[in-house]
Scaffold this motif. Sequence first.
Motif, PDB file in Angstrom:
ATOM      1  N   THR A   1       8.394 -66.723  26.852  1.00  0.00           N
ATOM      2  CA  THR A   1       8.935 -66.030  27.741  1.00  0.00           C
ATOM      3  C   THR A   1       8.768 -64.188  27.608  1.00  0.00           C
ATOM      4  O   THR A   1       8.207 -64.108  26.559  1.00  0.00           O
ATOM      5  CB  THR A   1      10.067 -66.299  28.368  1.00  0.00           C
ATOM      6  OG1 THR A   1       9.670 -67.904  27.915  1.00  0.00           O
ATOM      7  CG2 THR A   1      10.614 -65.492  29.403  1.00  0.00           C
TER       8      THR A   1
ATOM      9  N   ASP B   1       9.307 -69.996  21.807  1.00  0.00           N
ATOM     10  CA  ASP B   1      10.075 -71.745  21.450  1.00  0.00           C
ATOM     11  C   ASP B   1       9.401 -72.382  20.848  1.00  0.00           C
ATOM     12  O   ASP B   1       8.765 -73.228  21.644  1.00  0.00           O
ATOM     13  CB  ASP B   1      11.521 -71.708  22.160  1.00  0.00           C
ATOM     14  CG  ASP B   1      12.183 -72.695  21.601  1.00  0.00           C
ATOM     15  OD1 ASP B   1      11.662 -73.356  20.911  1.00  0.00           O
ATOM     16  OD2 ASP B   1      12.952 -73.422  21.965  1.00  0.00           O
TER      17      ASP B   1
ATOM     18  N   ARG C   1       7.011 -73.231  24.635  1.00  0.00           N
ATOM     19  CA  ARG C   1       6.667 -71.935  25.381  1.00  0.00           C
ATOM     20  C   ARG C   1       6.435 -70.628  25.161  1.00  0.00           C
ATOM     21  O   ARG C   1       7.540 -70.136  24.465  1.00  0.00           O
ATOM     22  CB  ARG C   1       7.959 -72.835  26.382  1.00  0.00           C
ATOM     23  CG  ARG C   1       8.228 -73.986  27.522  1.00  0.00           C
ATOM     24  CD  ARG C   1       8.877 -73.598  28.450  1.00  0.00           C
ATOM     25  NE  ARG C   1       8.709 -73.239  29.242  1.00  0.00           N
ATOM     26  CZ  ARG C   1       7.763 -73.185  29.924  1.00  0.00           C
ATOM     27  NH1 ARG C   1       7.115 -74.530  29.797  1.00  0.00           N
ATOM     28  NH2 ARG C   1       7.306 -72.855  30.811  1.00  0.00           N
TER      29      ARG C   1
ATOM     30  N   SER D   1       7.867 -66.933  31.858  1.00  0.00           N
ATOM     31  CA  SER D   1       7.733 -67.938  30.865  1.00  0.00           C
ATOM     32  C   SER D   1       6.589 -69.265  31.000  1.00  0.00           C
ATOM     33  O   SER D   1       6.024 -69.911  32.844  1.00  0.00           O
ATOM     34  CB  SER D   1       8.527 -68.892  31.012  1.00  0.00           C
ATOM     35  OG  SER D   1       8.492 -69.838  29.783  1.00  0.00           O
ATOM     36  N   TRP D   2       5.868 -69.856  30.343  1.00  0.00           N
ATOM     37  CA  TRP D   2       4.656 -70.865  30.135  1.00  0.00           C
ATOM     38  C   TRP D   2       5.004 -71.728  28.813  1.00  0.00           C
ATOM     39  O   TRP D   2       5.219 -70.970  28.230  1.00  0.00           O
ATOM     40  CB  TRP D   2       2.973 -70.336  31.271  1.00  0.00           C
ATOM     41  CG  TRP D   2       2.029 -69.329  30.008  1.00  0.00           C
ATOM     42  CD1 TRP D   2       1.521 -70.097  28.679  1.00  0.00           C
ATOM     43  CD2 TRP D   2       3.126 -67.419  29.727  1.00  0.00           C
ATOM     44  NE1 TRP D   2       1.351 -68.438  28.155  1.00  0.00           N
ATOM     45  CE2 TRP D   2       2.036 -67.731  28.737  1.00  0.00           C
ATOM     46  CE3 TRP D   2       3.610 -66.966  29.381  1.00  0.00           C
ATOM     47  CZ2 TRP D   2       2.692 -66.409  27.502  1.00  0.00           C
ATOM     48  CZ3 TRP D   2       3.869 -66.024  29.378  1.00  0.00           C
ATOM     49  CH2 TRP D   2       3.432 -65.287  28.503  1.00  0.00           C
ATOM     50  N   ALA D   3       4.234 -72.543  29.190  1.00  0.00           N
ATOM     51  CA  ALA D   3       3.990 -73.865  28.527  1.00  0.00           C
ATOM     52  C   ALA D   3       2.659 -73.492  27.442  1.00  0.00           C
ATOM     53  O   ALA D   3       2.080 -72.882  27.522  1.00  0.00           O
ATOM     54  CB  ALA D   3       3.547 -75.230  28.306  1.00  0.00           C
TER      55      ALA D   3
ATOM     56  N   ASP E   1       6.640 -78.597  22.844  1.00  0.00           N
ATOM     57  CA  ASP E   1       7.098 -78.829  24.212  1.00  0.00           C
ATOM     58  C   ASP E   1       7.090 -76.989  23.783  1.00  0.00           C
ATOM     59  O   ASP E   1       8.106 -76.222  24.025  1.00  0.00           O
ATOM     60  CB  ASP E   1       8.077 -78.828  24.430  1.00  0.00           C
ATOM     61  CG  ASP E   1       8.049 -81.231  24.831  1.00  0.00           C
ATOM     62  OD1 ASP E   1       7.562 -80.977  25.654  1.00  0.00           O
ATOM     63  OD2 ASP E   1       8.811 -81.298  24.469  1.00  0.00           O
TER      64      ASP E   1
END
Lengths: 614, 614
Positions: A474, A502, A472, A479-481, A470
């Motif tokens: 930013t 993250d 991500r 923000s995107w995966a 998961d």
Amino acid sequence: RFKPVSLNDVTIDEGFWKDYQDLNHEVTLAHIDKWLERTGWLKNFELVVSGNIAQERKGREFSDSEIYKYLEALSWEYGRTGDPALNERIEAIARTLEAAQDEDGYLNTRFGHPGLEPRYSDFEWGHELYCFGHLIQAAVARLRTFGEDRLTAVARRVADHVCETFGPDGLDVICGHAEIEVALAEFGRATGERKYIEQARLFIDRHGKQSLADIEFSRAYFQDDVPVREADSMRGHAVRAMYLSAGALDVAHESNDHGLAEAVRNQWDRALARRTYVTGGMGSHHQDEAFGEDFELPSDRAYSETCAGIGSIMVAWRLLLADGQAQEADHIERVLFNVLATALADSGDAFFYTNSLHQRVRGHEAHPDEISPRAHASLRAPWFEVSCCPTNISRTIASLGAYVATTSQNALQIHQYPSGILDTRVGESGRAQVRVRSEFPRRGRLRIEVGAESRGVWDLQLRVPGWAADARVTVNGDSWAVTSGYVTLTEASAPGTIIDVDFGSQPRILEPDPRIDAVRGCVAVQVGPQVYCVESVDLPDDLDVDVLTFTRDVRWEDGLLVGDFLVSVPEDSAWPYSADSSGATPRKISIPLRPYNSWGNRGPATMRVWLPVL
Amino acid sequence: RFKPVSLNDVTIDEGFWKDYQDLNHEVTLAHIDKWLERTGWLKNFELVVSGNIAQERKGREFSDSEIYKYLEALSWEYGRTGDPALNERIEAIARTLEAAQDEDGYLNTRFGHPGLEPRYSDFEWGHELYCFGHLIQAAVARLRTFGEDRLTAVARRVADHVCETFGPDGLDVICGHAEIEVALAEFGRATGERKYIEQARLFIDRHGKQSLADIEFSRAYFQDDVPVREADSMRGHAVRAMYLSAGALDVAHESNDHGLAEAVRNQWDRALARRTYVTGGMGSHHQDEAFGEDFELPSDRAYSETCAGIGSIMVAWRLLLADGQAQEADHIERVLFNVLATALADSGDAFFYTNSLHQRVRGHEAHPDEISPRAHASLRAPWFEVSCCPTNISRTIASLGAYVATTSQNALQIHQYPSGILDTRVGESGRAQVRVRSEFPRRGRLRIEVGAESRGVWDLQLRVPGWAADARVTVNGDSWAVTSGYVTLTEASAPGTIIDVDFGSQPRILEPDPRIDAVRGCVAVQVGPQVYCVESVDLPDDLDVDVLTFTRDVRWEDGLLVGDFLVSVPEDSAWPYSADSSGATPRKISIPLRPYNSWGNRGPATMRVWLPVL
């Protein structure tokens, strides 16, 4: 594909690895210096000058190399800190070496002096070229962080002697321990002298011609069973295999020898898929410090030599530069956190030589003034009769910054995430000034700020680790995966750009390939880059770890990773193989799991990484 | 408690072990003789006489002992068969030894001659007393099967030399390889001379006083870490541990030293419960040929040295005589069928030194004229640089009859069940003449007939093996169930009595103690005394054994043991540890399982004893 940045362009300024670099500076280097004096290994060079070497020499045949690896560590550390005391020590030792060097460049305390065996009389075990190699690598570090001096001049005379003695018309042999190959290749690059690279190539090509004897461990031990470009797997003594592979990749790169590079790449990929511990450690045998067969990866007899881990970083780094695959940076991260960080005690003055994944019995604290006669230890030891690991750890920690980032045509790549400052040229005229604040390794979060001094337009490429879940990114609020591999942030170069990343901090329950028999029915827990373990000091009632069955329930509680286990204390039967299986009724307990790299710092303990599950 | 019967009282006359004794007689002994000549190890004794030993000596420091173990094998075999050629060979070699013996009784080809190191200059590795011990054991065999002669005279001078040199006022040391202890104790018994037993006691008591150096493997390797009576486990080099324990038990028996016997008993019980393979093999490490920690029993790196198995028979036999517990006879049976019978090739001229329980890769056929430089082998080798196992196998097969039966006050015990004739005295005036017809090992059935020459009234005690299930004994038509241990058939001595025994022939699925990490999630299959395995030569499509999962369904089909397995060929992932587990869809196959002792006789193969289950 990727270009290394100068060590000076990377400053690690806080957190996990800064603490290790401080510890190395404040404790480990002085500890090594003390032991090199105490053991007499440094004094051996003076004995060569005084003529008493045959009578009074101390240490094993490769003890010279520890002086050289220490010099390399001092050189990198001087480059990192500019500490003048380090520079003085380098110069003092270089004078000692210079005095002991023969007129023709040969320099060794174990062979070639009155009363000792002649030069080059034992290629299997003599380690002369191995020792030369470490001296030459020290000189490479010196060239990169200081420039030409007495040490580099000594090394150049050694390297020239090697080229004269082992050149195309010279002795057609190899050293039983690879190292000269990568050293000469690096020296050729650092000096710009092609002949050293050509000599490295000769040594690479001579492997597998069976010029060494068939020993109990077979010629695979020396990688002299099959030529490098014909071998299909990493095999034999793991440190030798890694040093040889690093040298082969350097030679392949410098001469566009794609066949050679491809051969090493295939061996490496197979080693990762079949012959590597979950910690990144390599080497399954105590007997010959060697790779085992495919999937032969016992936890309790893991050899996982610290130096093999370091050697594997050298190989992975070269493959990363050549091919740009994130799995290599993943491997470097894995080994840094789970082999290198494990090998060094919290106190900075004791070391694991081997890094077992399962300690069955509680050991003894090593005496701080006694040399360990053996590689295996239940707790870290201050020094070893074969003490390759302490100096290897020290030189690697001092040069950690080298593995953090690279550049390419128009991009900056960040591979590792210690907190720090990167300030480097990108492309023709760009400059990347970047500040990284990282919560590694406990949490997979970090913030990257593009500094005010950045110039030009360039992309930022970030490694998304294989363990990320998961994940991500930013950028300035968008923000995107992302998934594992390299994520490219196009034109991220504007000063003031803020990137939050993250990668996830949730524990992962790892299942082994079913062919790894040794850990069938077990799982391992990993959080971020760190593999975790259970250690008996965290168990109630003086229990040992062999009473535990893991429920797979694990969670963060007050900053501790806590797992639920069933406890069942087995009773002995006279014969432990039976057609009846019965079990005691288990009770449930919750205990903390700890980063594997922290184990063994709280006294004698049993420990396991792989946890039996129901 | 039990008294051994004379070797002459036991005749093995058909079946499994008769075939092995014939093979030993017809092939193995001559094979050994050839290699002792070819290697020059026998000639070393002549070189001592001619004065050329320093220049021309061949073989390792313990090569003398192979001549002696061969002499022991010849002596037992002469006793068994009366073959005059064997007797001539013994006498010829004895003359060679006699000529090489020093005036004071010292006899060794490696030390103590001009140009070689002096006598007793290396107790850690010199093996002088070890070699003496095997000479003395050969003399014991000669005394038991022939009587006093040149060989026994040579041995007596050696034994006297040892008593003079290492007596209470002599050198206060031990040999790095135990063997002299058991040899002197046996010699004391055979000659009736107490002083040899006292000397054995001295050596036993000197163990654990740390008179030997701390080596890489630690003093536990030599059993010199802790005194015999204080140690709590079998440890260190497994052959050394077994020979020492046998000697300690002999000394304890001869001097009613219950404390010493109890100490060895406790170490043994723990070794059986925690440090022994399902085959009865001992020794988990290749590095130091040593016991591992408790429950450290890797299949693929099992050392399970053939000689350690033989040594464990010596220990178990002494404990059986002293304590009369069936578990010891069970162990002897287990080792005979699963270590000794495994080690020898069907052809009689090749040997396993180590007996792995899991062969991961297909090996190479050994060249019949080449000495193997290593202990480990994927297939049996004709000879080794360290060639302790071939002669040990030969001497044990020749003397197998010794382990079959014992007597006590008023009973005959039968411990092992080869087909054969027992004819021995029982008590003061009884005579037991008994004929055994056995279907071992394939079926656990046998018939015992009390012969017409039997005299007196005595009980018959039969070992019911630990593996027996639904076992029944039928005496003259009366039938009842029995369980493992010794069943006593009171006053079974009437000539013509017929006893039918069925211990069961059904396959047993064995679960390992959960602490044996290496085989978690696996079971083994045993039928009667034999452990079974799967071997890749029985698989379709050139598959290897690592694709198999066992369903636990196994049955007899046309005389073959057939099991049902799921086949799933795993695919490599780049990194073999993953939070996702997926599997290919397996297909089902039925393949034969084979006795483990038969494996490796059909060419290169992969093999496993422990079978993964769902």
